[in-house]
Design a protein around this motif. Structure first.
Motif, PDB file in Angstrom:
ATOM      1  N   GLY A  18       0.877  -1.154   0.239  1.00  0.00           N
ATOM      2  CA  GLY A  18      -0.100  -0.124   0.052  1.00  0.00           C
ATOM      3  C   GLY A  18       0.969   1.259   0.091  1.00  0.00           C
ATOM      4  O   GLY A  18       2.089   1.244  -0.333  1.00  0.00           O
ATOM      5  N   TRP A  19       0.241   2.291   0.372  1.00  0.00           N
ATOM      6  CA  TRP A  19       1.109   3.659   0.250  1.00  0.00           C
ATOM      7  C   TRP A  19       2.303   3.673   1.224  1.00  0.00           C
ATOM      8  O   TRP A  19       3.619   4.145   0.861  1.00  0.00           O
ATOM      9  CB  TRP A  19      -0.032   4.823   0.777  1.00  0.00           C
ATOM     10  CG  TRP A  19      -0.170   4.827   2.098  1.00  0.00           C
ATOM     11  CD1 TRP A  19      -1.129   3.921   2.739  1.00  0.00           C
ATOM     12  CD2 TRP A  19       0.471   5.799   3.243  1.00  0.00           C
ATOM     13  NE1 TRP A  19      -1.201   4.456   4.180  1.00  0.00           N
ATOM     14  CE2 TRP A  19      -0.194   5.388   4.341  1.00  0.00           C
ATOM     15  CE3 TRP A  19       1.374   6.418   3.147  1.00  0.00           C
ATOM     16  CZ2 TRP A  19       0.031   6.155   5.205  1.00  0.00           C
ATOM     17  CZ3 TRP A  19       1.659   7.133   4.074  1.00  0.00           C
ATOM     18  CH2 TRP A  19       1.118   6.987   5.350  1.00  0.00           C
ATOM     19  N   SER A  76       2.769   8.794  -2.245  1.00  0.00           N
ATOM     20  CA  SER A  76       1.933   7.328  -2.985  1.00  0.00           C
ATOM     21  C   SER A  76       0.772   7.142  -2.386  1.00  0.00           C
ATOM     22  O   SER A  76       0.083   6.027  -2.059  1.00  0.00           O
ATOM     23  CB  SER A  76       3.033   6.275  -2.338  1.00  0.00           C
ATOM     24  OG  SER A  76       4.367   6.480  -2.913  1.00  0.00           O
ATOM     25  N   CYS A  77       0.120   8.073  -2.203  1.00  0.00           N
ATOM     26  CA  CYS A  77      -1.326   7.835  -1.238  1.00  0.00           C
ATOM     27  C   CYS A  77      -2.524   7.601  -2.453  1.00  0.00           C
ATOM     28  O   CYS A  77      -3.468   6.849  -2.059  1.00  0.00           O
ATOM     29  CB  CYS A  77      -1.812   9.024  -0.530  1.00  0.00           C
ATOM     30  SG  CYS A  77      -0.653   9.233   1.065  1.00  0.00           S
ATOM     31  N   TYR A  78      -2.243   8.112  -3.683  1.00  0.00           N
ATOM     32  CA  TYR A  78      -3.471   7.988  -4.565  1.00  0.00           C
ATOM     33  C   TYR A  78      -3.053   7.357  -5.833  1.00  0.00           C
ATOM     34  O   TYR A  78      -1.837   7.493  -6.486  1.00  0.00           O
ATOM     35  CB  TYR A  78      -3.987   9.346  -4.696  1.00  0.00           C
ATOM     36  CG  TYR A  78      -4.320   9.861  -3.621  1.00  0.00           C
ATOM     37  CD1 TYR A  78      -5.444   9.450  -2.827  1.00  0.00           C
ATOM     38  CD2 TYR A  78      -3.800  11.023  -3.206  1.00  0.00           C
ATOM     39  CE1 TYR A  78      -5.721  10.492  -1.714  1.00  0.00           C
ATOM     40  CE2 TYR A  78      -4.046  11.939  -2.107  1.00  0.00           C
ATOM     41  CZ  TYR A  78      -5.204  11.342  -1.271  1.00  0.00           C
ATOM     42  OH  TYR A  78      -5.580  12.028  -0.012  1.00  0.00           O
ATOM     43  N   GLY A  79      -3.840   6.306  -6.184  1.00  0.00           N
ATOM     44  CA  GLY A  79      -3.303   5.704  -7.425  1.00  0.00           C
ATOM     45  C   GLY A  79      -2.438   4.645  -7.484  1.00  0.00           C
ATOM     46  O   GLY A  79      -1.807   4.467  -6.139  1.00  0.00           O
ATOM     47  N   VAL A  91       1.165   2.941  -6.812  1.00  0.00           N
ATOM     48  CA  VAL A  91       2.568   3.566  -6.057  1.00  0.00           C
ATOM     49  C   VAL A  91       3.551   3.717  -7.201  1.00  0.00           C
ATOM     50  O   VAL A  91       3.852   2.414  -7.766  1.00  0.00           O
ATOM     51  CB  VAL A  91       2.883   2.568  -5.001  1.00  0.00           C
ATOM     52  CG1 VAL A  91       4.392   3.131  -4.491  1.00  0.00           C
ATOM     53  CG2 VAL A  91       1.998   2.568  -3.879  1.00  0.00           C
ATOM     54  N   GLU A  92       3.978   4.734  -7.717  1.00  0.00           N
ATOM     55  CA  GLU A  92       4.856   4.890  -8.650  1.00  0.00           C
ATOM     56  C   GLU A  92       6.070   4.309  -8.679  1.00  0.00           C
ATOM     57  O   GLU A  92       6.732   3.549  -9.488  1.00  0.00           O
ATOM     58  CB  GLU A  92       5.086   6.605  -8.992  1.00  0.00           C
ATOM     59  CG  GLU A  92       3.890   7.072  -9.724  1.00  0.00           C
ATOM     60  CD  GLU A  92       4.123   8.491 -10.147  1.00  0.00           C
ATOM     61  OE1 GLU A  92       5.212   8.916 -10.020  1.00  0.00           O
ATOM     62  OE2 GLU A  92       3.183   9.235 -10.303  1.00  0.00           O
ATOM     63  N   GLU A  93       6.666   4.238  -7.526  1.00  0.00           N
ATOM     64  CA  GLU A  93       8.150   3.623  -6.930  1.00  0.00           C
ATOM     65  C   GLU A  93       7.963   3.014  -5.638  1.00  0.00           C
ATOM     66  O   GLU A  93       7.755   3.771  -4.668  1.00  0.00           O
ATOM     67  CB  GLU A  93       9.275   4.654  -7.036  1.00  0.00           C
ATOM     68  CG  GLU A  93      10.397   3.998  -6.751  1.00  0.00           C
ATOM     69  CD  GLU A  93      11.696   5.002  -6.711  1.00  0.00           C
ATOM     70  OE1 GLU A  93      12.915   4.551  -6.758  1.00  0.00           O
ATOM     71  OE2 GLU A  93      11.424   6.128  -6.792  1.00  0.00           O
ATOM     72  N   LEU A  94       8.025   1.579  -5.767  1.00  0.00           N
ATOM     73  CA  LEU A  94       8.086   1.010  -4.504  1.00  0.00           C
ATOM     74  C   LEU A  94       9.596   1.002  -3.804  1.00  0.00           C
ATOM     75  O   LEU A  94      10.719   1.584  -4.071  1.00  0.00           O
ATOM     76  CB  LEU A  94       7.931  -0.451  -4.766  1.00  0.00           C
ATOM     77  CG  LEU A  94       6.556  -0.947  -4.856  1.00  0.00           C
ATOM     78  CD1 LEU A  94       6.622  -2.488  -5.672  1.00  0.00           C
ATOM     79  CD2 LEU A  94       5.779  -0.784  -3.906  1.00  0.00           C
ATOM     80  N   ALA A  95       9.314   1.033  -2.186  1.00  0.00           N
ATOM     81  CA  ALA A  95      10.684   1.507  -1.589  1.00  0.00           C
ATOM     82  C   ALA A  95      11.742   0.481  -2.110  1.00  0.00           C
ATOM     83  O   ALA A  95      11.570  -0.680  -2.537  1.00  0.00           O
ATOM     84  CB  ALA A  95      10.363   1.223  -0.270  1.00  0.00           C
ATOM     85  N   ARG A  96      12.849   0.966  -2.015  1.00  0.00           N
ATOM     86  CA  ARG A  96      14.048   0.111  -2.606  1.00  0.00           C
ATOM     87  C   ARG A  96      14.611  -0.559  -1.502  1.00  0.00           C
ATOM     88  O   ARG A  96      15.514  -1.671  -2.005  1.00  0.00           O
ATOM     89  CB  ARG A  96      15.040   0.910  -3.141  1.00  0.00           C
ATOM     90  CG  ARG A  96      14.817   2.043  -4.391  1.00  0.00           C
ATOM     91  CD  ARG A  96      15.662   2.695  -5.268  1.00  0.00           C
ATOM     92  NE  ARG A  96      16.139   3.921  -4.218  1.00  0.00           N
ATOM     93  CZ  ARG A  96      15.469   5.118  -4.413  1.00  0.00           C
ATOM     94  NH1 ARG A  96      14.448   5.243  -5.295  1.00  0.00           N
ATOM     95  NH2 ARG A  96      15.972   6.031  -3.567  1.00  0.00           N
ATOM     96  N   SER A  97      14.150  -0.580  -0.266  1.00  0.00           N
ATOM     97  CA  SER A  97      14.582  -1.520   0.871  1.00  0.00           C
ATOM     98  C   SER A  97      13.264  -2.543   1.162  1.00  0.00           C
ATOM     99  O   SER A  97      12.168  -2.493   0.537  1.00  0.00           O
ATOM    100  CB  SER A  97      14.734  -0.559   1.945  1.00  0.00           C
ATOM    101  OG  SER A  97      13.591   0.090   2.546  1.00  0.00           O
ATOM    102  N   ALA A  98      13.692  -3.218   2.322  1.00  0.00           N
ATOM    103  CA  ALA A  98      12.637  -4.076   2.689  1.00  0.00           C
ATOM    104  C   ALA A  98      11.374  -3.524   3.058  1.00  0.00           C
ATOM    105  O   ALA A  98      10.296  -4.115   3.361  1.00  0.00           O
ATOM    106  CB  ALA A  98      12.973  -4.870   3.879  1.00  0.00           C
TER     107      ALA A  98
END
Length: 361
Positions: A230-231, A240-243, A245-252
């Motif tokens: 999620g966001w 990343s709250c809407y639509g 998520v353009e880029e997921l976290a690069r970490s865990a």
């Protein structure tokens, strides 16, 4: 650490005892940490503050509490902080790992292990789950085994898995390892870096509130897909709250669940306390009490389930005593007819002796 009158340096045992006395005030003989740990005073205060602040429209920064909790857990388990995900449930993280396995993959588990560890592999269609006795897990790893999933210490009776042997067998056969450390982190010298994946709830031996769980993954994220992202899993969560998520976290952090913020407000303080005291001191204390109990059981003619080096002691045939013991203020568990006692930093030799006296009657 400074302590005592005039800020004089106190010895390790004095520091341990003074911190424990200041933070824990049980009103019972509480020997049930394997079910739920007691909360330190600093944790209760932090949660009260957070709840009261939210009630008047001035919430505290509990997202910072999440990050401080993550960093503390990383230090306690020996992994870089960017390999730690923060969530709420071991079962969710077991399901995440199960979802990433290819069709037909073999998963090796231990007989009678905790459901949150093993059940997600059983309900994921297309997997081959093989179960063997805990003592046989290492020897049962074979070519074609994709994953070995096991608890570091068994919830039911405290038996400790031979993790070095399991790790080596998995290495030889190219299998990944998944260790549930819920009954271990907080007292066991546990190196999460030695395994592909580890998970642990924090409301037991880490004496955190319920709703706090951590997952550790390899540096390459272990081939996991963030299926519930999620966001909060975004590299920039607030963007990343809407639509999608353009880029997921690069970490865990891409595997974070939306956090139970009030729980993390408390967890931050609990984990800081454990770092302050030191796991080694806690382990020495816990195991000495467990050995005192085992010795006393022998004198009473009772033989516990063999679990050397564990603070969890399970006694066959005495589970039916649990209700009566609770009635006189001694809290233990009944697990499959066994009486299970778990000894942690807030327990004392007097607690052990009180339980033994009660069992002798």
């Amino acid at each position: 650490m400074d302590g005592g009158p005039g800020g004089q340096h106190s010895g390790p045992m004095e520091t341990f005892e003074s911190l424990v006395r200041a933070e824990f005030t049980p009103k019972t003989t509480y020997l049930n940490t394997a079910s739920t740990g007691l909360l330190p005073a600093r944790t209760v205060t932090a949660m009260h503050t957070a709840v009261e602040a939210a009630a008047v429209g001035r919430p505290t920064d509990m997202f910072t509490d999440v990050e401080e909790s993550r960093a503390s857990y990383a230090r306690l388990t020996g992994v870089p902080v960017d390999r730690v995900a923060a969530g709420a449930s071991v079962a969710v993280y077991s399901g995440l790992i199960a979802a990433a396995l290819p069709e037909g993959a073999e998963v090796l588990t231990a007989e009678g292990d905790f459901s949150s560890v093993v059940n997600p592999f059983h309900v994921r269609s297309g997997l081959k789950v093989r179960t063997v006795a805990l003592e046989r897990v290492a020897e049962a790893v074979r070519p074609g085994t994709a994953l070995v999933a096991v608890s570091a210490a068994q919830s039911a009776d405290g038996r400790i898995a031979d993790l070095p042997a399991i790790r080596e067998a998995a290495r030889v056969h190219g299998a990944r390892t998944y260790v549930d450390a819920s009954q271990a982190v907080g007292w066991l010298d546990f190196d999460a870096d030695a395994y592909d994946y580890t998970a642990a709830v924090a409301f037991k031996w880490l004496f955190c509130p319920r709703g706090v769980t951590f997952l550790t993954v390899p540096g390459d994220l272990g081939g996991l897909s963030p299926v519930f992202a999620g966001w909060v899993a975004g590299e920039e969560p607030w963007d990343s709250c809407y639509g999608p998520v353009e880029e997921l976290a690069r970490s865990a952090r891409r595997f974070d669940e939306s956090p139970a913020l009030f729980s993390y407000a408390g967890a931050r303080r609990s984990l800081a306390l454990l770092e302050e005291i030191g796991v080694a001191a806690v382990r020495e204390h816990d195991l000495s009490l467990a050995e005192r109990f085992r010795a006393g059981l022998g004198a009473l003619g009772h033989a516990p389930v063999p679990a050397p080096g564990s603070p969890i002691v399970s006694v066959p045939g005495l589970g039916h005593r649990q209700s009566a013991l609770s009635g006189v203020g001694i809290e233990v568990s009944d697990r499959a007819g066994n009486l299970r006692a778990a000894f942690h930093l807030y327990n004392t030799p007097a607690d052990v002796d009180r339980l033994l006296d009660a069992l002798s009657g």
